[in-house]
Design an enzyme around this catalytic site. Sequence first.
Site, mmCIF file in Angstrom:
data_model
loop_
_atom_site.group_PDB
_atom_site.id
_atom_site.type_symbol
_atom_site.label_atom_id
_atom_site.label_comp_id
_atom_site.label_asym_id
_atom_site.label_seq_id
_atom_site.Cartn_x
_atom_site.Cartn_y
_atom_site.Cartn_z
ATOM 1 N N ARG A 49 0.936 -1.183 0.096
ATOM 2 C CA ARG A 49 0.039 -0.033 0.022
ATOM 3 C C ARG A 49 1.002 1.119 0.004
ATOM 4 O O ARG A 49 1.933 1.026 0.117
ATOM 5 C CB ARG A 49 -1.228 -0.001 1.185
ATOM 6 N N GLY A 50 0.064 2.473 -0.215
ATOM 7 C CA GLY A 50 0.961 3.603 -0.324
ATOM 8 C C GLY A 50 1.027 3.767 -1.731
ATOM 9 O O GLY A 50 1.490 3.107 -2.652
ATOM 10 N N ALA A 51 0.541 5.031 -2.258
ATOM 11 C CA ALA A 51 0.494 5.457 -3.547
ATOM 12 C C ALA A 51 1.588 5.218 -4.523
ATOM 13 O O ALA A 51 1.340 4.661 -5.629
ATOM 14 C CB ALA A 51 -0.231 6.841 -3.855
ATOM 15 N N ARG A 92 -6.993 -0.126 -7.208
ATOM 16 C CA ARG A 92 -7.352 0.754 -5.979
ATOM 17 C C ARG A 92 -7.437 2.142 -6.657
ATOM 18 O O ARG A 92 -6.816 2.619 -7.474
ATOM 19 C CB ARG A 92 -6.181 1.003 -4.898
ATOM 20 N N GLN A 199 -1.499 1.928 10.336
ATOM 21 C CA GLN A 199 -0.371 2.024 9.441
ATOM 22 C C GLN A 199 0.961 2.671 10.137
ATOM 23 O O GLN A 199 2.155 2.524 9.963
ATOM 24 C CB GLN A 199 -0.635 2.744 8.182
ATOM 25 N N ASP A 240 -1.900 10.697 -1.416
ATOM 26 C CA ASP A 240 -2.359 9.850 -2.518
ATOM 27 C C ASP A 240 -2.908 10.258 -3.688
ATOM 28 O O ASP A 240 -2.732 9.902 -5.007
ATOM 29 C CB ASP A 240 -3.450 8.658 -2.012
ATOM 30 N N ASN A 250 -5.425 12.168 1.327
ATOM 31 C CA ASN A 250 -4.271 11.315 2.180
ATOM 32 C C ASN A 250 -5.183 10.447 3.224
ATOM 33 O O ASN A 250 -6.392 10.638 3.080
ATOM 34 C CB ASN A 250 -3.287 12.004 2.717
ATOM 35 N N LYS A 251 -4.474 9.643 3.865
ATOM 36 C CA LYS A 251 -5.229 8.691 4.741
ATOM 37 C C LYS A 251 -6.178 9.429 5.650
ATOM 38 O O LYS A 251 -6.001 10.509 5.946
ATOM 39 C CB LYS A 251 -4.324 8.131 5.668
#
Length: 349
Positions: A49-51, A92, A199, A240, A250-251
């Site tokens: 995960r993570g853009a 995603r 995370q 992201d 973002n998250k």
Amino acid sequence: MPQQWLPPIYWDGDAVAILDQRLLPQREAVIRCTSPKQVVAAIKNMAIRGAPAVGVAGAMALALGAVLIQAADARTFKSKFARLCRQVRTARPTGRNLGWAVDRIHALVEGNRDADVPRLHELIRREADLILAEDVAGNVAIGSWGKTVIPRGAGIMTYCNAGALATADYGTAVGVIRAAFDADPGIRVFSCETRPFLQGARLTVYELMKAGIPVTLITDNSIGSLMSRGMIDVVVVGADRIAANGDTANKIGTYMAAVLACTHGIPFYVAAPRSTIDASLPDGDGIPIEQRAPKEVTHFNGRRVAPQGAAALNAAFDVTPNKYITGIITEVGILSKPFGRAIRQALKA
């Protein structure tokens, strides 16, 4: 002391090896993907995960899948490859980097009109490797730029995980922390736990400890309290997707942190490569927000913590309006307001 580091994604022979981040920090296990379908599954279930990392994974999935396509000629290959690109692209929705990487490789294939199938295989693999290498180099540059805004002895807060695990290596927001620590070991780092997937607790703390950087884990709901007590001097987060005006997805919870930082007069920086910028979106209203399973909220470690039948909302991201952002740290420099003009110039650099 720094510990041995296992990168989040790499080639293992002809397979794509992915460090399963769902198991961290308790266990380091690698998923060996021999098909693009397996890479897509790893993206969807957040093993990776993570853009930026997802963008690299998408590129490697295309390289992996290209050699599996059965085609007697380039025209047939390109048709089947376009179908593969569509499948990978939708793994995603919120992060910009996945679509950017897929579009970049697809354009390369379409632009090489005279290349035969073996040559196209070679070009795709080379471009995927280049995307990975560019990401690492860009992250180091982000860190170099970002350390200039960190005061000596500062208390730095970060949210979620925008580190080596969210990229090909080194990290964006955590890359800034790495570079700042190298310049001044007296900085203090605070990592928000980042519910519900944790995370920050599982990944950011893990990789900072691996790097030998002292870090303090804090609860998400303590941000305002710590800021009011003068413990936080600067906030650095990842992204992201960034709209043309600087609005940033973002998250989930980043928006809350930005508002609190603004209230307390604390600089709030976004650290991200230019590949995260989506110039086609005028503002953050058009950024698609991924909705994940309610079970991630109602359960913890596989055990139910909410009453049976309880409803739960689980948006994976939120959008921070540009007015709360002090600057956007990219690999070509720090973008300042007005972000629209700064972003246009950065994309031309």
